[in-house]
Design an enzyme around this catalytic site. Sequence first.
Site, PDB file in Angstrom:
ATOM      1  N   HIS A  23       2.281   3.420  -1.935  1.00  3.30           N
ATOM      2  CA  HIS A  23       1.580   5.139  -1.261  1.00  3.30           C
ATOM      3  C   HIS A  23       1.732   5.564  -1.098  1.00  3.30           C
ATOM      4  CE1 HIS A  23       1.258   2.072   1.961  1.00  3.30           C
ATOM      5  NE2 HIS A  23       0.066   1.767   1.853  1.00  3.30           N
ATOM      6  N   HIS A  77      -6.624  -9.136   4.515  1.00  2.95           N
ATOM      7  CA  HIS A  77      -6.925  -7.621   4.336  1.00  2.95           C
ATOM      8  C   HIS A  77      -7.480  -7.190   3.255  1.00  2.95           C
ATOM      9  CE1 HIS A  77      -5.728  -3.592   5.390  1.00  2.95           C
ATOM     10  NE2 HIS A  77      -5.059  -4.131   4.916  1.00  2.95           N
ATOM     11  N   GLU A  79      -7.648  -4.528   1.497  1.00  3.00           N
ATOM     12  CA  GLU A  79      -6.609  -3.232   0.949  1.00  3.00           C
ATOM     13  C   GLU A  79      -5.945  -4.033  -0.727  1.00  3.00           C
ATOM     14  OE1 GLU A  79      -3.327  -1.225   3.099  1.00  3.00           O
ATOM     15  OE2 GLU A  79      -3.159   0.425   1.842  1.00  3.00           O
ATOM     16  N   ASP A  81      -4.158  -3.970  -2.517  1.00  2.46           N
ATOM     17  CA  ASP A  81      -2.346  -5.040  -2.841  1.00  2.46           C
ATOM     18  C   ASP A  81      -2.974  -6.598  -2.342  1.00  2.46           C
ATOM     19  OD1 ASP A  81      -2.454  -3.527  -0.368  1.00  2.46           O
ATOM     20  OD2 ASP A  81      -0.537  -4.476  -0.142  1.00  2.46           O
ATOM     21  N   HIS A 145      -3.513  -2.816  10.161  1.00  6.54           N
ATOM     22  CA  HIS A 145      -2.793  -1.568  10.218  1.00  6.54           C
ATOM     23  C   HIS A 145      -4.362  -0.751   9.839  1.00  6.54           C
ATOM     24  CE1 HIS A 145      -1.972  -0.640   5.516  1.00  6.54           C
ATOM     25  NE2 HIS A 145      -2.306  -2.132   5.872  1.00  6.54           N
ATOM     26  N   ASP A 164      -0.303  -8.111   7.079  1.00  7.34           N
ATOM     27  CA  ASP A 164       0.756  -6.692   6.853  1.00  7.34           C
ATOM     28  C   ASP A 164       2.276  -6.554   8.180  1.00  7.34           C
ATOM     29  OD1 ASP A 164      -0.209  -5.620   4.260  1.00  7.34           O
ATOM     30  OD2 ASP A 164      -0.879  -3.924   4.858  1.00  7.34           O
ATOM     31  N   TYR A 192       9.621  -1.001   7.355  1.00  4.14           N
ATOM     32  CA  TYR A 192       8.318  -1.291   7.416  1.00  4.14           C
ATOM     33  C   TYR A 192       7.151  -0.493   8.210  1.00  4.14           C
ATOM     34  CZ  TYR A 192       3.981  -4.627   5.809  1.00  4.14           C
ATOM     35  OH  TYR A 192       2.975  -5.196   5.352  1.00  4.14           O
ATOM     36  N   HIS A 223       4.175  -9.780   2.872  1.00  3.33           N
ATOM     37  CA  HIS A 223       5.171  -9.162   2.214  1.00  3.33           C
ATOM     38  C   HIS A 223       6.481  -9.759   2.210  1.00  3.33           C
ATOM     39  CE1 HIS A 223       2.301  -6.365   0.549  1.00  3.33           C
ATOM     40  NE2 HIS A 223       1.872  -5.654   1.700  1.00  3.33           N
TER      41      HIS A 223
HETATM   42 FE1  FEO Z   1      -2.444  -2.713   3.916  1.00  6.20          FE
HETATM   43 FE2  FEO Z   1      -0.003  -4.571   2.002  1.00  6.20          FE
HETATM   44  O1  FEO Z   1      -1.364  -3.904   2.489  1.00  6.20           O
END
Ligand code: FEO
Length: 372
Positions: A23, A77, A79, A81, A145, A164, A192, A223
């Site tokens: 993104h 979360h 999102e 991913d 986040h 995250d 990051y 991640h």
């Molecule tokens: Fe907020 Fe790794 O997505």
Amino acid sequence: MIKKIKENIYSVGAVDENIKIFHGYEVPHGTTYNSYLIVDDEITLIDFVKEPFSETLIKNIKEIIGDKEIANFVCNHVEPDHSGALPYLQKEYPNAKIYGTAKCKVGLSAYYPELDMKNFITVKKDDNISLGKNNLYFIPAPMVHWPDSMLTYLKEEKILFSNDAFGQHLAVDDIWDESLDEKFLFDRVANYYANIVLPFGASVTSLIKNLSDYSFEIACPSHGVVLHKTLPTVLESYIKWSNYEVDEKQVVIVYDTMWGTTKKLAEKIEKEWKEKGFDVSSISLSENHYSHAMGKLIDAKYIFVGSPTLNNNVLPSVSAFLTYMKGLKPKNRIGKAFGSYGWSGESIGQINEIFKNAGFETLEEEKAIWNI
Ligand code: FEO
């Protein structure tokens, strides 16, 4: 990728070596989408993977549990991913409960209308579930986040599934922080934070305060690598960054050039500030992505930005960097605009305007007509 973290706790997510832009954020070392499987009386999966890796995740899970059922999904979360695989997982395990925050429920319903939400259980701070031998505690962390963000704590093993938070975009096979060069790892942690977490300092401060109620020795982010050896230092860095503490002797110069004059100005400014005893680094936006520049300025008190004037504007590469930086809201900084021009010279004023809107103090600008 299947890796054992502790007895009956596995990392079962996917490695994405091919992704280059996440993104709008350059991830030159790829990334992982981490998913964690706890095998207890109630088998539980914490966090999922991006949609194209759903099959890999399900294959990894089945390698460990065979035909047994998953009882619980924890969606820290929404999102994509992390949530992309959820519709596939639900087809495979239709009776599993889904745990998440109220905002998570809203997000999942919007992203995946095909999801059956009747098994969704909304959780709030201090809610917990027993899996058998282990207990999971939910720690909502709004705006670390996204509004829905949450962490999950496994009390018996002192593991924090931090989603995250504390992540790094790294495609690695070995899941432990010990396997990496520490300097490289911290560079990735900083990059990051700067590109994802920086605008949310107050929320990070509140999360760190909340985390003092939990005794954890391992952080399993969504991640990158699992943090154990480096966890105390990463936590210290998060505290520093969330308070917007910066190095008073550090300067980062970000610039682009048309015919070399703005580059010459950047080199002149770099030399002068080095002679004054500052730690100076220069980043050319012709050669580096704007998110790389963002990663480098996380600790810098001084952010100098240079652009020539092109068609009454800053160069598009510099404009992209400034827009991106403004959105990430670095605080407590001092800016200096510089650049070359032939006749109108608007770029300097436009850079200064963005500095002022971002709350930066500004130093005297430097201009060059045609050449220096
Ligand atoms: Fe907020 Fe790794 O997505």
